[in-house]
Design an enzyme around this catalytic site. Structure first.
Site, mmCIF file in Angstrom:
data_model
loop_
_atom_site.group_PDB
_atom_site.id
_atom_site.type_symbol
_atom_site.label_atom_id
_atom_site.label_comp_id
_atom_site.label_asym_id
_atom_site.label_seq_id
_atom_site.Cartn_x
_atom_site.Cartn_y
_atom_site.Cartn_z
ATOM 1 N N LYS A 34 10.046 -9.962 -18.119
ATOM 2 C CA LYS A 34 11.306 -10.702 -18.237
ATOM 3 C C LYS A 34 11.227 -12.097 -17.629
ATOM 4 C CE LYS A 34 13.480 -8.452 -14.278
ATOM 5 N NZ LYS A 34 13.729 -9.592 -13.399
ATOM 6 N N THR A 35 10.421 -12.228 -16.583
ATOM 7 C CA THR A 35 10.253 -13.566 -16.008
ATOM 8 C C THR A 35 9.602 -14.492 -17.018
ATOM 9 O OG1 THR A 35 9.895 -12.427 -13.922
ATOM 10 C CG2 THR A 35 9.452 -14.779 -13.955
ATOM 11 N N ASP A 218 19.342 -14.022 -14.467
ATOM 12 C CA ASP A 218 18.382 -12.944 -14.243
ATOM 13 C C ASP A 218 19.022 -11.862 -13.369
ATOM 14 O OD1 ASP A 218 16.056 -11.532 -14.282
ATOM 15 O OD2 ASP A 218 14.920 -12.885 -12.994
ATOM 16 N N GLU A 219 18.459 -10.677 -13.353
ATOM 17 C CA GLU A 219 18.932 -9.561 -12.506
ATOM 18 C C GLU A 219 20.437 -9.343 -12.666
ATOM 19 O OE1 GLU A 219 16.731 -7.775 -11.169
ATOM 20 O OE2 GLU A 219 15.043 -9.001 -10.489
ATOM 21 N N GLN A 249 17.811 -0.779 -12.105
ATOM 22 C CA GLN A 249 17.349 -1.476 -10.908
ATOM 23 C C GLN A 249 18.492 -2.077 -10.109
ATOM 24 O OE1 GLN A 249 13.505 -3.650 -11.215
ATOM 25 N NE2 GLN A 249 13.649 -3.185 -13.404
ATOM 26 N N ARG A 601 6.913 -1.047 -8.685
ATOM 27 C CA ARG A 601 6.225 -2.260 -8.210
ATOM 28 C C ARG A 601 4.719 -2.093 -8.327
ATOM 29 N NH1 ARG A 601 9.464 -5.140 -9.573
ATOM 30 N NH2 ARG A 601 10.335 -3.245 -10.411
#
Length: 744
Positions: A34-35, A218-219, A249, A601
DNA sequence: GGGCCGTCGCTTTTT
DNA sequence: GCGACGGCCC
């Protein structure tokens, strides 16, 4: 080149990058790039669509992510990226509020108060509202006010039908008045005041709505109501809003975030194009399967089909340690082994935990074995006493109305101005309706004020210094200013006085030197600019990826990061999930998401460890239960199953059988739910065993230990599992091992 | 006014 | 085990 911007992106990612105007919701699983999508889209908008960079606003979750995004877009565009409004919600709001300060109750050089500052204001407000702060914890009151602000509830609109709510209602207005009088905003104000500015000022709102044509967030699952309102306000009228998030998340409900905002987005932008990113480029299949096993127990979620081309992978290691010390040693030793055998660098490892307090044992192990590490969060640089003191000087010099900073340092280092003098000063200021700045200047210029003797002389000198320093700050050399503050206040002597040892004095002096170095980096900027920038620095922002060190951090801080090898420590009931969430299903779901974030992660290898007993405060706790989340991981994904977890699984199977049989007769849902919740009903034995759980025993070779379980194998022998303080966990036959019962 | 000493509560998680 | 805070004495 268009092809260049899309090279290496999968079809869904390409679609996300190139989608035309209108609302877009990208549901992006962990590690799904996504980044990349965000950075490529910004570059795409600017270079291919020809969007003016200044009309793009991109909101990230941390400053670190913002910096990364900036440098990645710059390398895609092969030029400096200027004009794009890039940063966290808090940082962007601070910038805009300073720019529009004439439309707010603050001036452009307003301060941002951190939690300690807020608590100082709360205590003052409680005192003035005549609330007994020993009965009513300031932290709780602050929490209630913060929650209200996140919901955009002003002091006037605040109401709560409880006694506690009544108290908050009395304190909240006073708290807010003090903040405004100090020209200070707290973190929540940054968002709330920005929303109010946009809501109430048509000119400003329309200007920004016109100006920011493209909004990227984002997020998105970790936005709160105030942030969501900002998105709604700023995205109009174009509705070019590009939201990226993952409901699984969402881990910030405690500060007002609502992962359901992802669904609200679909409601509020019904024509939104929804794009799913399901291919994971980070982890092995094993890691993803573990993650799925954990998260799929959450009911309120959209199931996703995460997949990776990194099939297989190393099985997850579950490790049972006697206590947190042994856990730390295990982790450190394993890191050294992996480094030697597989050529990893230290920076490839992360050790994660639920609470900051757990870091201590890991740190101790690192120190003992000389392993280079970096600690994210905890007692950070800006929270150190000597740094807070010096920053309070700088803040008071920058803004003489800052009562929090004034109170902190008026008698630090000691100069003979005690509680009584400060109270008299305050009364005098209030009686004359002075601002603090005016009062200080009256004293500095030799005017009348109510103190006498040593207190008066000290106060006069102090105020004169403050104004002299202000002149010096205007001259621009901030390191010189700091040197002068240190010299004139006798700060080095003070450092010695507040330290318990010579080492601590040296450590504190080094911190002061570090602050000086930091000020040097801000050469050319004003004191106000320096203070503004450091106020919003998060601990994660400080991670230097080039440093070859093991990273120690909370699961919360780990969001958005990735590491080849991840250790999650303290995977115990009570810690993960945390005990404070036991009675709350929303809370439990969030704990699962936290575990999910931690697991995902990991790129190559994952270690999950728990302890038999863990020291709390000074007492040794335990015995602990392995986390219920571990029971959800299928056996084929893990290496050995350690004894306590195996035992727990057996008990669960047994309990399930019992309740299934009971259902057969008469449904006893209550009982069944209790079993599910605690899953540790003692296993009935056909014949009582000689050794029992939690007994202290002694063994000739292994020394002292605690019995974890004992199983009868036949009429006159039993198998005892003992956790020895020195020798770890052993499985012994009672007839062979000479075990002495010490107590229990 | 300052310093010392005992008590208490504490830990989720953070911009 | 530690920091914040209040009480007490100099």
């Amino acid at each position: 080149m268009m092809t260049e911007l899309l090279a290496g992106l999968n079809p869904q990612q390409q679609e996300a990058v190139t989608t035309g105007d209108g609302p877009v919701l990208v549901l992006a699983g962990p590690g799904s790039g996504k980044t990349r999508v965000l950075t490529h889209r910004v570059a795409y908008l600017i270079r291919e669509v020809g969007v003016y960079p200044g009309s793009v606003m991109a909101v990230t979750f941390t400053n670190k992510a913002a910096n990364e995004m900036r440098s990645r877009v710059e390398s895609l565009l092969e030029s400096r990226l200027t004009g794009v409004q890039l940063g966290t919600f808090h940082a962007i709001c601070a910038r805009l509020l300073r720019r529009e300060s004439q439309h707010t109750p603050y001036t452009a050089d307003f301060l941002i108060y951190d939690r300690d500052d807020q608590l100082a204001v709360i205590k003052q407000a409680m005192a003035e509202a005549e609330v007994n702060s020993s009965k009513m914890r300031p932290g709780r009151v602050l929490g209630a006010i913060s929650a209200a602000k996140n919901e955009l509830i002003t002091p006037e609109k605040f109401s709560a039908p409880t006694y506690f709510g009544e108290v908050v209602k009395r304190v909240y207005p006073r708290y807010q008045e003090i903040l405004v009088a100090n020209n200070a905003l707290d973190f929540d104000d940054l968002l709330m005041q920005m929303v109010f500015l946009l809501q109430n000022n048509d000119e400003v709102r329309e200007r920004y709505q016109r100006y920011y044509e493209y909004l990227l967030v984002d997020e998105f699952q970790d936005t709160n109501m105030a942030q969501y309102q900002l998105v709604l306000l700023l995205s109009k009228p174009q509705n070019n809003v590009f939201a990226v998030g993952d409901e699984d998340q969402g881990i910030y409900a405690f500060r007002g975030a609502d992962y359901r905002n992802v669904m609200h987005f679909r409601r509020d932008f019904p024509d939104a194009k929804v794009i799913l990113l399901e291919q994971n480029y980070r982890s092995t299949q094993v890691v993803l399967d573990v993650a799925r096993a954990v998260i799929s127990k959450n009911t309120q979620r959209t199931p996703k089909a995460l997949f990776t081309e990194r099939g297989g992978g190393v099985r997850v290691t579950l490790y049972e340690a006697y206590d947190e010390r042994e856990e730390g040693t295990f982790i450190v030793e394993r890191i050294e082994d992996l480094r030697r055998e597989h050529g990893y660098d230290y920076k490839d490892f992360a050790v994660m935990y639920r609470t900051n307090a757990q870091s201590r044992a890991i740190e101790d192990a690192c120190v003992a074995m000389n392993l280079p590490y970096r600690l994210v969060g905890g007692v950070g640089f800006y929270k150190r006493r000597e740094i807070k003191d010096l920053l309070a000087y700088l803040r008071l010099i920058n803004n003489a109305n800052d009562t929090v900073s004034f109170t902190r340092i008026v008698n630090v280092p000691k100069r003979g101005i005690g509680k009584k003098s400060i109270a008299d000063f305050r009364k005098w200021v209030a009686k004359n309706n002075f601002t603090q700045e005016l009062a200080l200047s009256v004293i500095a210029e030799g005017g009348e004020f109510p103190l006498s003797g040593k207190a008066a002389r000290s106060m006069t000198e102090f105020t004169k210094n403050i104004f002299a320093w202000r002149k010096q700050a205007d001259d621009g050399d901030l390191t010189l200013l700091l040197d002068d503050i240190v010299a004139r206040t006798g700060f080095n002597l003070y450092l010695h006085d507040i330290s318990d040892s010579e080492n601590q004095t040296i450590e504190r002096s080094e911190n002061v030197r570090e602050l000086r170095g930091l000020l040097k980096e801000y050469e050319g900027e004003t004191l106000g600019e320096f203070l503004a920038e450091i106020a919003l620095v998060a601990d994660v922002d400080e991670i230097d990826d080039n440093d070859d060190k093991v990273t120690l951090l909370t699961l919360h801080s780990a969001k958005g990061l990735e590491f080849p090898v991840v250790f999650i420590s303290g995977v115990e009931d009570g810690l993960l999930p945390h005990i404070r969430s036991f009675d709350d299903s929303e809370g439990m779901a969030e704990e699962r998401r936290l575990m999910y974030v931690g697991v995902t992660r990991a790129m190559d290898e994952l270690y999950l460890s728990y302890t038999f007993r863990r020291a709390m405060y000074n007492a040794t706790g335990g015995p602990n239960e392995p986390s219920r989340f571990l029971e959800d991981i299928p056996a084929h994904l893990t290496k050995d199953i350690p004894p306590m977890l195996a035992q727990k699984q057996n008990q669960r199977a047994f309990a399930d059988e019992i309740s299934w049989e009971t259902d057969w007769d008469a449904p006893r849902l209550g009982q069944r739910m209790r079993d599910d919740a605690h899953a540790a009903t003692p296993k009935p034995e056909p014949k009582p065993t000689l050794f029992k759980s939690n007994q202290r025993v002694y063994h000739g070779i292994f020394g002292e230990g605690i019995v974890i379980e004992s199983k009868r194998v036949d009429d006159d022998d039993e198998e005892v599992v003992v956790s020895f303080a020195e020798g770890g966990i052993k499985r012994l036959m009672a007839s062979f091992a000479k075990l002495t019962i010490l107590d229990g």
